[in-house]
Design an enzyme around this catalytic site. Structure first.
Site, PDB file in Angstrom:
ATOM      1  N   LYS A  42       0.807  -1.178   0.000  1.00 48.94           N
ATOM      2  CA  LYS A  42       0.000   0.000   0.000  1.00 48.94           C
ATOM      3  C   LYS A  42       0.858   1.252   0.000  1.00 48.94           C
ATOM      4  O   LYS A  42       0.407   2.329  -0.389  1.00 48.94           O
ATOM      5  CB  LYS A  42      -0.894   0.049   1.248  1.00 48.94           C
ATOM      6  CG  LYS A  42      -1.853  -1.081   1.398  1.00 48.94           C
ATOM      7  CD  LYS A  42      -2.609  -0.947   2.731  1.00 48.94           C
ATOM      8  CE  LYS A  42      -3.456  -2.177   2.960  1.00 48.94           C
ATOM      9  NZ  LYS A  42      -4.069  -2.179   4.287  1.00 48.94           N
ATOM     10  N   GLY A  43       2.074   1.130   0.476  1.00 48.51           N
ATOM     11  CA  GLY A  43       2.921   2.297   0.716  1.00 48.51           C
ATOM     12  C   GLY A  43       3.194   3.179  -0.479  1.00 48.51           C
ATOM     13  O   GLY A  43       3.349   4.391  -0.347  1.00 48.51           O
ATOM     14  N   GLU A  98       8.390   2.143  -5.583  1.00 50.72           N
ATOM     15  CA  GLU A  98       8.358   1.784  -4.166  1.00 50.72           C
ATOM     16  C   GLU A  98       8.331   3.047  -3.318  1.00 50.72           C
ATOM     17  O   GLU A  98       8.787   4.107  -3.754  1.00 50.72           O
ATOM     18  CB  GLU A  98       9.616   0.974  -3.787  1.00 50.72           C
ATOM     19  CG  GLU A  98       9.436  -0.515  -3.882  1.00 50.72           C
ATOM     20  CD  GLU A  98       8.670  -1.098  -2.717  1.00 50.72           C
ATOM     21  OE1 GLU A  98       7.891  -0.392  -2.048  1.00 50.72           O
ATOM     22  OE2 GLU A  98       8.831  -2.298  -2.466  1.00 50.72           O
ATOM     23  N   ASP A  99       7.841   2.908  -2.094  1.00 52.85           N
ATOM     24  CA  ASP A  99       7.892   4.015  -1.155  1.00 52.85           C
ATOM     25  C   ASP A  99       9.250   4.066  -0.466  1.00 52.85           C
ATOM     26  O   ASP A  99       9.853   5.119  -0.348  1.00 52.85           O
ATOM     27  CB  ASP A  99       6.756   3.920  -0.131  1.00 52.85           C
ATOM     28  CG  ASP A  99       6.670   2.562   0.568  1.00 52.85           C
ATOM     29  OD1 ASP A  99       7.413   1.625   0.204  1.00 52.85           O
ATOM     30  OD2 ASP A  99       5.828   2.424   1.478  1.00 52.85           O
ATOM     31  N   ASP A 102      14.323  -0.781   2.523  1.00 51.67           N
ATOM     32  CA  ASP A 102      15.065  -1.033   3.758  1.00 51.67           C
ATOM     33  C   ASP A 102      16.170  -2.044   3.460  1.00 51.67           C
ATOM     34  O   ASP A 102      17.184  -1.698   2.908  1.00 51.67           O
ATOM     35  CB  ASP A 102      14.126  -1.574   4.850  1.00 51.67           C
ATOM     36  CG  ASP A 102      13.252  -0.503   5.457  1.00 51.67           C
ATOM     37  OD1 ASP A 102      13.806   0.382   6.110  1.00 51.67           O
ATOM     38  OD2 ASP A 102      12.016  -0.568   5.285  1.00 51.67           O
ATOM     39  N   LYS A 130      17.291   3.377   2.529  1.00 48.33           N
ATOM     40  CA  LYS A 130      18.110   3.349   3.744  1.00 48.33           C
ATOM     41  C   LYS A 130      19.375   2.541   3.447  1.00 48.33           C
ATOM     42  O   LYS A 130      19.388   1.324   3.653  1.00 48.33           O
ATOM     43  CB  LYS A 130      17.354   2.692   4.894  1.00 48.33           C
ATOM     44  CG  LYS A 130      16.121   3.423   5.350  1.00 48.33           C
ATOM     45  CD  LYS A 130      15.484   2.656   6.502  1.00 48.33           C
ATOM     46  CE  LYS A 130      14.229   3.284   7.007  1.00 48.33           C
ATOM     47  NZ  LYS A 130      13.626   2.491   8.099  1.00 48.33           N
ATOM     48  N   PHE A 151      12.884   4.522  11.748  1.00 45.23           N
ATOM     49  CA  PHE A 151      11.527   4.211  11.339  1.00 45.23           C
ATOM     50  C   PHE A 151      10.806   5.498  10.974  1.00 45.23           C
ATOM     51  O   PHE A 151      10.709   6.413  11.793  1.00 45.23           O
ATOM     52  CB  PHE A 151      10.781   3.462  12.449  1.00 45.23           C
ATOM     53  CG  PHE A 151       9.533   2.808  11.956  1.00 45.23           C
ATOM     54  CD1 PHE A 151       9.588   1.623  11.243  1.00 45.23           C
ATOM     55  CD2 PHE A 151       8.290   3.381  12.179  1.00 45.23           C
ATOM     56  CE1 PHE A 151       8.431   1.008  10.770  1.00 45.23           C
ATOM     57  CE2 PHE A 151       7.125   2.783  11.719  1.00 45.23           C
ATOM     58  CZ  PHE A 151       7.204   1.595  11.007  1.00 45.23           C
ATOM     59  N   VAL A 152      10.290   5.566   9.736  1.00 39.50           N
ATOM     60  CA  VAL A 152       9.643   6.778   9.251  1.00 39.50           C
ATOM     61  C   VAL A 152       8.197   6.503   8.854  1.00 39.50           C
ATOM     62  O   VAL A 152       7.839   5.377   8.507  1.00 39.50           O
ATOM     63  CB  VAL A 152      10.411   7.394   8.053  1.00 39.50           C
ATOM     64  CG1 VAL A 152      11.767   7.923   8.504  1.00 39.50           C
ATOM     65  CG2 VAL A 152      10.582   6.396   6.913  1.00 39.50           C
ATOM     66  N   ASP A 158       3.440   3.795   6.880  1.00 39.15           N
ATOM     67  CA  ASP A 158       2.591   3.691   8.058  1.00 39.15           C
ATOM     68  C   ASP A 158       3.287   3.066   9.248  1.00 39.15           C
ATOM     69  O   ASP A 158       4.357   2.477   9.143  1.00 39.15           O
ATOM     70  CB  ASP A 158       1.369   2.827   7.730  1.00 39.15           C
ATOM     71  CG  ASP A 158       1.710   1.347   7.673  1.00 39.15           C
ATOM     72  OD1 ASP A 158       1.150   0.570   8.467  1.00 39.15           O
ATOM     73  OD2 ASP A 158       2.546   0.950   6.832  1.00 39.15           O
ATOM     74  N   ARG A 164      -0.311   7.238   7.185  1.00 36.56           N
ATOM     75  CA  ARG A 164      -0.078   7.236   5.736  1.00 36.56           C
ATOM     76  C   ARG A 164      -0.484   8.569   5.096  1.00 36.56           C
ATOM     77  O   ARG A 164       0.069   8.971   4.088  1.00 36.56           O
ATOM     78  CB  ARG A 164      -0.879   6.122   5.050  1.00 36.56           C
ATOM     79  CG  ARG A 164      -0.399   4.724   5.318  1.00 36.56           C
ATOM     80  CD  ARG A 164      -1.170   3.729   4.442  1.00 36.56           C
ATOM     81  NE  ARG A 164      -0.994   2.359   4.860  1.00 36.56           N
ATOM     82  CZ  ARG A 164       0.034   1.592   4.517  1.00 36.56           C
ATOM     83  NH1 ARG A 164       1.001   2.064   3.776  1.00 36.56           N
ATOM     84  NH2 ARG A 164       0.096   0.337   4.928  1.00 36.56           N
TER      85      ARG A 164
END
Length: 179
Positions: A42-43, A98-99, A102, A130, A151-152, A158, A164
């Site tokens: 969903k990101g 992609e959002d 990681d 990252k 963590f963002v 989210d 979001r």
């Protein structure tokens, strides 16, 4: 949400400006080609919506949903397709949006999966990366911002399905996630 946020890392204006730069580069790189832009749910919804509106090259869109997180904040490395593409990739120029990247485990798996379907090319665009969190080496053609390994939330990202809708990227106060 005010007390839940620790700081704003990237403003709405910075995101908009950087997406315009990425779109210009994508237009240049894909000149004369038709692009299939694949958003990862969903990101990536916010990133994809704003990015494709800035791209002038002909494109079509499709969506995938994959899971490797479960309920935690760390990737399990086991990827499941929750929603597959409806589009045949044979001979297509695919741009995965992609959002955030990681570890890169999920994206590496996804890229290999899509490459096995016979596309002309598969490239990756991400708003955030990252570098310190990477556990696999994956080439990303279009990167909005490299950020620290924290963590963002916001702009599609989210924590427990919340935050979001924030128009910027921020970090959560430790009391929110017990950190």
């Amino acid at each position: 949400m005010g007390e839940d946020l620790q700081k704003i890392l990237i403003t709405e204006e910075q995101i908009d400006s950087r997406l315009a730069e990425l779109a210009a580069q994508i237009d240049k790189d894909y000149e004369g080609k038709d692009i299939l832009v694949v958003g990862v749910l969903k990101g990536a919804v916010m990133v994809m919506a704003d990015l494709v509106r800035k791209i002038h090259t002909p494109l079509t869109m499709d969506w995938m949903a994959v899971s490797s997180y479960g309920s935690g904040t760390k990737s399990s490395g086991v990827v499941r397709i929750l929603k597959d593409l409806e589009t045949d990739l044979e001979g297509r120029h695919v741009l995965i949006v992609e959002d955030i990247i990681d570890s890169g485990l999920t994206l590496s798996w996804l890229k290999s999966n899509l490459e096995s379907r016979g596309p002309a090319s598969v490239q990756i665009a991400t708003l955030l990366r990252k570098p310190e969190a990477a556990t696999v080496d994956i080439h990303v053609e279009y990167v909005g911002f490299d950020i620290a390994n924290e963590f963002v939330v916001g702009y599609g990202l989210d924590y427990a399905e919340k935050y979001r809708n924030l128009p910027f990227i921020g970090t959560l106060a430790p009391h929110v996630y017990g950190g």
